[in-house]
Design an enzyme around this catalytic site. Sequence first.
Site, mmCIF file in Angstrom:
data_model
loop_
_atom_site.group_PDB
_atom_site.id
_atom_site.type_symbol
_atom_site.label_atom_id
_atom_site.label_comp_id
_atom_site.label_asym_id
_atom_site.label_seq_id
_atom_site.Cartn_x
_atom_site.Cartn_y
_atom_site.Cartn_z
ATOM 1 C CG HIS A 14 -1.650 -1.037 1.352
ATOM 2 N ND1 HIS A 14 -1.976 -1.670 2.470
ATOM 3 C CD2 HIS A 14 -2.592 -1.681 0.417
ATOM 4 C CE1 HIS A 14 -3.062 -2.948 2.812
ATOM 5 N NE2 HIS A 14 -2.654 -2.776 1.299
ATOM 6 C CG ASP A 35 -3.992 -5.946 0.474
ATOM 7 O OD1 ASP A 35 -4.330 -5.293 -0.257
ATOM 8 O OD2 ASP A 35 -3.651 -6.268 1.102
ATOM 9 C CE LYS A 65 2.239 3.725 5.190
ATOM 10 N NZ LYS A 65 1.086 2.592 4.953
ATOM 11 C CE1 TYR A 100 0.392 2.593 8.636
ATOM 12 C CE2 TYR A 100 0.029 0.843 10.308
ATOM 13 C CZ TYR A 100 -0.557 1.858 9.548
ATOM 14 O OH TYR A 100 -1.518 2.322 8.540
#
Length: 183
Positions: free
Chosen positions: A62, A170, A72, A132
């Site tokens: 992603h 996904d 991130k 995250y």
Amino acid sequence: MTIIPTHLEGCFIIEPKVLRDERGYFMESYNAQTFARETGINIQFVQDNQSFSSRGVLRGLHYQAGDFAQTKLVRVIQGEVLDVAVDIRPNSATYGQHVAVNLSSENQRQLYIPKGFAHGYAVLSETAIFFYKCDTFYDRESEGGVKFDDPALGINWQLNPEEWLVSEKDLHQPLFANSRPAW
């Protein structure tokens, strides 16, 4: 904390100093001053995310594109994952290359993933809590994705394909060559 550059420009493995004794451990998981001094990068995180998953769950790949592209800082609070970052910056010398790092509650490693990377992970332990930080807020309209098992990327997810637990979304992401541009 020790900051280890990867072969992908701007992507770093972070190893915090963990102080252990009979009571357990203490660590400073992130320090903006130390990170800026060691990397030259000043960053302000604005959103924290956390997920719980069981063995075989594979999330990704992603990213967010354009003005909502995200940096991130990822880590595992419980369990172990294989964390993967793919360079999708069109003008990068490492465009299409990836780095894969085992992150666990045992090794306390983190991965700093700059804007312009697709990201995903596979859970290698029975369960895992994945955490995250992001420097930009989530924006659904800016979502992008790449098929996690695209042969052009050559990612070894360290699991047998029969073990993969992948979302419908996904499973239907585009191949790398057909994915939405990062910029």
